[in-house]
Scaffold this active site. Structure first.
Site, PDB file in Angstrom:
ATOM      1  N   HIS A 189      -2.820 -30.208 -90.652  1.00  0.00           N
ATOM      2  CA  HIS A 189      -3.763 -30.921 -89.788  1.00  0.00           C
ATOM      3  C   HIS A 189      -3.214 -32.284 -89.377  1.00  0.00           C
ATOM      4  O   HIS A 189      -2.672 -33.018 -90.211  1.00  0.00           O
ATOM      5  CB  HIS A 189      -5.101 -31.129 -90.512  1.00  0.00           C
ATOM      6  N   PRO A 190      -3.364 -32.642 -88.104  1.00  0.00           N
ATOM      7  CA  PRO A 190      -2.981 -34.003 -87.691  1.00  0.00           C
ATOM      8  C   PRO A 190      -3.963 -35.001 -88.273  1.00  0.00           C
ATOM      9  O   PRO A 190      -5.118 -34.664 -88.562  1.00  0.00           O
ATOM     10  CB  PRO A 190      -3.098 -33.949 -86.161  1.00  0.00           C
ATOM     11  N   GLU A 200     -11.266 -30.007 -81.350  1.00  0.00           N
ATOM     12  CA  GLU A 200     -12.169 -30.387 -82.434  1.00  0.00           C
ATOM     13  C   GLU A 200     -12.314 -31.906 -82.552  1.00  0.00           C
ATOM     14  O   GLU A 200     -13.337 -32.404 -83.019  1.00  0.00           O
ATOM     15  CB  GLU A 200     -11.658 -29.792 -83.756  1.00  0.00           C
ATOM     16  N   PHE A 213      -6.753 -37.069 -94.829  1.00  0.00           N
ATOM     17  CA  PHE A 213      -8.216 -37.013 -94.850  1.00  0.00           C
ATOM     18  C   PHE A 213      -8.672 -35.852 -93.986  1.00  0.00           C
ATOM     19  O   PHE A 213      -8.337 -35.760 -92.810  1.00  0.00           O
ATOM     20  CB  PHE A 213      -8.810 -38.319 -94.333  1.00  0.00           C
ATOM     21  N   ILE A 226     -11.763 -33.445 -92.488  1.00  0.00           N
ATOM     22  CA  ILE A 226     -13.183 -33.344 -92.186  1.00  0.00           C
ATOM     23  C   ILE A 226     -13.351 -32.434 -90.981  1.00  0.00           C
ATOM     24  O   ILE A 226     -12.487 -32.400 -90.104  1.00  0.00           O
ATOM     25  CB  ILE A 226     -13.797 -34.739 -91.894  1.00  0.00           C
ATOM     26  N   ALA A 232     -14.286 -32.146 -87.812  1.00  0.00           N
ATOM     27  CA  ALA A 232     -14.538 -33.228 -86.859  1.00  0.00           C
ATOM     28  C   ALA A 232     -15.331 -32.795 -85.634  1.00  0.00           C
ATOM     29  O   ALA A 232     -15.730 -33.646 -84.834  1.00  0.00           O
ATOM     30  CB  ALA A 232     -13.207 -33.832 -86.404  1.00  0.00           C
TER      31      ALA A 232
END
Length: 334
Positions: free
Chosen positions: A59-60, A81, A112, A114, A116
């Protein structure tokens, strides 16, 4: 007979090779629900710690777009997203988000994570700060749960693309998925741009005569990238004994109905109140029947409370709602 998928397609949903292999072996799936049930079992019971970290690393960082050279389905989905976060970000909020991302990664050892979709940059930053004090083992579990939310959303996109291919019979699944995501981002961007234009036109024109009610709203379903059509909306004004509603106390009987409507195919509500040149100052509440629109979502309904002051009675108030099954975001459009 269900839909058959390859490992590569599941890797776009979750970058754990163990997850993708197990899902491919478990397919075909007769429905999205069956696939999601299998995905949850595989992710939480069969994928090990290394598999979780492998997925996280793909994930970026929140607030950063995938590299311009990256055209994979996963990268395009990540871009979509984070569309709301990017659209609501400022240079200062992006800087603060980058700083907190760095602190988080230094403490926990991974990015991190989430879900988004539909979340503003401020909302994501607040959640990052809230989770930062967690013990590593607790935060690791939360990140895994967020990954599962992302995976479920992407499985839905994968199924939609596959069904589209099945119905047309001659299109590449990756191209269809990418095109659907580009359309979704385009729709979201278009609505956000339209809202900004509305705000600008109202601010630059101070003519007292109105051509629409002073309070309006519209809903955008960011999980699908389409307007939230057919949602019941109700506007109320505070008329209680107390001058304003008090948090934590019963406010039954204090709210007075002003008008109601249902959002149209563009996600915009009809007339919630009369067209008047001067709106009465006070505290208002807009209620959205989101539970009926998304029965499987987290929110049975959403209420937005805001105050119009004496100095604002000539202004127009547009309150958009950016909605997904797991979150919602609102902001004043004008």
């Amino acid at each position: 007979m269900g839909l058959k998928f390859e490992e590569e397609e599941f890797l776009a949903c979750c970058a754990s090779t163990k997850f993708a292999k197990e899902m491919a072996e478990a397919s075909p799936f007769s429905s999205l629900d069956e696939a999601v049930t299998a995905a949850r079992d595989i992710w939480f019971n069969k994928v090990d710690v290394n598999g979780w970290l492998q997925s996280f690393s793909a994930h970026p960082q929140i607030g950063n777009s995938p590299s311009p050279s990256s055209h994979s389905t996963s990268a395009q989905w990540s871009k979509g997203e984070q569309a709301t976060a990017v659209a609501t970000a400022t240079s200062s909020s992006l800087q603060e988000l980058a700083e907190w991302n760095a602190k988080y990664r230094q403490k926990f050892g991974f990015v991190f994570l989430i879900c988004a979709s539909g979340k503003s940059s401020d909302g994501i930053l607040a959640e990052l700060k809230k989770r930062y004090p967690n013990r590593p083992i607790v935060e690791f579990e939360i990140a895994a749960q967020e990954q599962m939310k992302i995976t479920e959303l992407r499985l839905a996109k994968l199924f939609a693309a596959k069904e589209n291919v099945t119905s047309t019979g001659n299109k590449n699944p990756t191209i269809v998925a990418k095109k659907a995501e580009e359309d979704r981002v385009s729709i979201i961007g278009g609505h956000l741009t339209a809202t900004a234009s509305e705000a600008s036109s109202v601010k630059t024109s101070q003519a007292p005569t109105r051509t629409r009610p002073p309070i309006t709203t519209h809903v955008l379903d960011v999980s699908r990238g389409s307007p939230g059509a057919g949602i019941e909306v109700c506007l109320e004004m505070w008329k209680g004994v107390q001058p304003r509603p008090v948090f934590g106390e019963s406010n039954a009987g204090g709210w007075v109905f002003q008008g109601s409507s249902t959002t149209d195919n563009d996600g915009r509500s009809g007339q919630l109140m009369s067209i008047v040149d001067v709106v009465n100052p006070g505290i208002y509440r807009i209620n959205f029947n989101t539970g009926k629109f998304c029965p499987g979502g987290f929110f049975p309904y959403v209420s937005i409370v805001f105050e119009i002051r004496e100095s604002q009675k000539l202004e127009h108030f547009h309150v958009p709602l950016l909605l997904s099954p797991f979150s919602f975001t609102t902001y004043r459009g004008s």
